[in-house]
Design a protein around this motif. Structure first.
Motif, mmCIF file in Angstrom:
data_model
loop_
_atom_site.group_PDB
_atom_site.id
_atom_site.type_symbol
_atom_site.label_atom_id
_atom_site.label_comp_id
_atom_site.label_asym_id
_atom_site.label_seq_id
_atom_site.Cartn_x
_atom_site.Cartn_y
_atom_site.Cartn_z
ATOM 1 N N PHE A 25 32.132 40.108 -157.690
ATOM 2 C CA PHE A 25 31.982 41.198 -158.146
ATOM 3 C C PHE A 25 32.744 42.351 -157.339
ATOM 4 N N PHE A 26 33.080 42.372 -156.324
ATOM 5 C CA PHE A 26 34.095 43.376 -155.933
ATOM 6 C C PHE A 26 36.023 42.753 -155.188
ATOM 7 N N HIS A 27 36.023 41.578 -156.203
ATOM 8 C CA HIS A 27 37.777 41.270 -156.095
ATOM 9 C C HIS A 27 38.976 42.176 -155.983
ATOM 10 N N GLU A 28 39.267 43.000 -157.231
ATOM 11 C CA GLU A 28 39.585 44.078 -157.150
ATOM 12 C C GLU A 28 39.645 45.306 -156.072
ATOM 13 N N GLU A 29 38.523 45.357 -155.579
ATOM 14 C CA GLU A 29 38.597 46.702 -154.955
ATOM 15 C C GLU A 29 39.041 46.336 -154.112
ATOM 16 N N VAL A 30 38.215 44.273 -153.300
ATOM 17 C CA VAL A 30 40.016 44.106 -152.521
ATOM 18 C C VAL A 30 41.354 43.986 -152.552
ATOM 19 N N ALA A 31 41.495 43.724 -154.007
ATOM 20 C CA ALA A 31 42.715 43.731 -154.182
ATOM 21 C C ALA A 31 43.888 45.136 -153.784
ATOM 22 N N TRP A 32 42.892 45.960 -154.459
ATOM 23 C CA TRP A 32 43.157 46.865 -154.259
ATOM 24 C C TRP A 32 43.262 47.400 -152.658
ATOM 25 N N LEU A 33 42.517 47.695 -151.996
ATOM 26 C CA LEU A 33 42.457 47.361 -150.657
ATOM 27 C C LEU A 33 43.886 47.181 -149.731
ATOM 28 N N PHE A 34 43.825 45.317 -150.482
ATOM 29 C CA PHE A 34 45.273 45.008 -149.140
ATOM 30 C C PHE A 34 46.378 44.694 -150.364
ATOM 31 N N LEU A 35 46.706 45.761 -151.025
ATOM 32 C CA LEU A 35 47.598 45.642 -151.985
ATOM 33 C C LEU A 35 48.027 44.019 -152.796
ATOM 34 N N LEU A 36 47.154 43.523 -153.261
ATOM 35 C CA LEU A 36 47.753 42.270 -153.447
ATOM 36 C C LEU A 36 47.872 42.485 -155.533
ATOM 37 N N LEU A 37 48.712 41.269 -155.732
ATOM 38 C CA LEU A 37 49.840 41.096 -156.429
ATOM 39 C C LEU A 37 47.901 40.811 -157.690
ATOM 40 N N PRO A 38 48.003 40.835 -158.971
ATOM 41 C CA PRO A 38 47.892 39.861 -159.583
ATOM 42 C C PRO A 38 46.856 37.973 -159.488
ATOM 43 N N SER A 39 48.885 37.405 -159.092
ATOM 44 C CA SER A 39 48.161 36.185 -158.744
ATOM 45 C C SER A 39 47.805 36.234 -157.333
ATOM 46 N N GLY A 40 47.968 37.232 -156.240
ATOM 47 C CA GLY A 40 47.118 37.306 -155.551
ATOM 48 C C GLY A 40 45.669 37.918 -155.734
ATOM 49 N N GLU A 41 45.056 37.997 -156.178
ATOM 50 C CA GLU A 41 43.430 38.829 -156.317
ATOM 51 C C GLU A 41 42.561 37.512 -157.302
ATOM 52 N N ALA A 42 43.281 36.982 -157.652
ATOM 53 C CA ALA A 42 43.231 35.538 -158.309
ATOM 54 C C ALA A 42 42.793 34.612 -157.340
ATOM 55 N N ARG A 43 44.154 34.030 -156.581
ATOM 56 C CA ARG A 43 43.651 33.378 -155.229
ATOM 57 C C ARG A 43 42.791 33.954 -154.355
ATOM 58 N N PHE A 44 42.663 35.099 -154.284
ATOM 59 C CA PHE A 44 41.213 35.658 -153.815
ATOM 60 C C PHE A 44 40.023 35.379 -154.140
ATOM 61 N N THR A 45 39.881 35.641 -155.169
ATOM 62 C CA THR A 45 38.726 35.230 -155.919
ATOM 63 C C THR A 45 38.014 33.430 -155.908
ATOM 64 N N PHE A 46 39.222 32.626 -156.149
ATOM 65 C CA PHE A 46 39.343 30.791 -155.828
ATOM 66 C C PHE A 46 39.143 31.090 -154.812
ATOM 67 N N LEU A 47 39.583 31.513 -153.869
ATOM 68 C CA LEU A 47 39.535 30.983 -152.085
ATOM 69 C C LEU A 47 37.681 32.296 -151.754
ATOM 70 N N GLY A 48 37.741 32.573 -152.039
ATOM 71 C CA GLY A 48 35.587 33.189 -151.705
ATOM 72 C C GLY A 48 35.421 31.929 -152.389
ATOM 73 N N LEU A 49 35.265 32.181 -153.789
ATOM 74 C CA LEU A 49 34.436 31.150 -154.657
ATOM 75 C C LEU A 49 34.146 29.815 -153.689
ATOM 76 N N PHE A 50 35.083 29.215 -153.092
ATOM 77 C CA PHE A 50 35.577 27.729 -152.954
ATOM 78 C C PHE A 50 35.361 27.589 -151.437
ATOM 79 N N ILE A 51 35.421 28.946 -150.424
ATOM 80 C CA ILE A 51 35.167 28.898 -148.793
ATOM 81 C C ILE A 51 33.538 28.690 -148.903
ATOM 82 N N GLY A 52 32.737 29.655 -150.157
ATOM 83 C CA GLY A 52 31.333 30.603 -149.825
ATOM 84 C C GLY A 52 30.646 29.025 -150.702
ATOM 85 N N GLY A 53 31.413 28.370 -151.431
ATOM 86 C CA GLY A 53 30.529 27.521 -151.573
ATOM 87 C C GLY A 53 30.729 26.318 -150.626
#
Length: 117
Positions: A25-53
């Motif tokens: 739910f907050f991947h866009e805010e985290v990407a804005w906070l860390f100045l991530l590109l769209p590919s970095g945002e997608a990677r953050f979402t994937f890693l967050g879901l994977f590590i959370g699981g």
């Protein structure tokens, strides 16, 4: 039942839930906070879901082991606070899920597109 082991497992489950909530739910805010590109945002979402699981699954295993072990001499270990926090995180997840289904985000305007009013 060893309450210390069960509490450790519940803590891992809570960390997994928080990571899934942030990645979902907050991947866009985290990407804005860390100045991530769209590919970095997608990677953050994937890693967050994977590590959370992984954390959630590991927490379930540790809690099950703690429930199956014999009793030990433990003093002043309470499971109620972590269970309340875990229930609150679960409630927060479902509230955010309902609000995202009920009010979807408008599509973003790409560079070069015009807005018709």
């Amino acid at each position: 039942m060893r309450k210390k082991t069960v509490k450790l497992g519940l803590n891992y489950i809570l960390v997994g839930m928080v990571l899934v909530i942030i990645a979902t739910f907050f991947h866009e805010e985290v990407a804005w906070l860390f100045l991530l590109l769209p590919s970095g945002e997608a990677r953050f979402t994937f890693l967050g879901l994977f590590i959370g699981g992984l954390c959630g699954g590991f927490g379930v295993l540790i809690s099950a082991i703690g429930l199956l072990q014999g009793p030990a001499l433990e003093k002043n270990i309470y499971l109620t606070p972590i269970l309340i926090i875990l229930a609150a995180a679960l409630l927060l997840f479902f509230m955010l899920l309902y609000s995202s289904i009920r009010n979807p985000e408008p599509p973003k305007v790409r560079p070069g597109e015009t807005i018709t009013i």
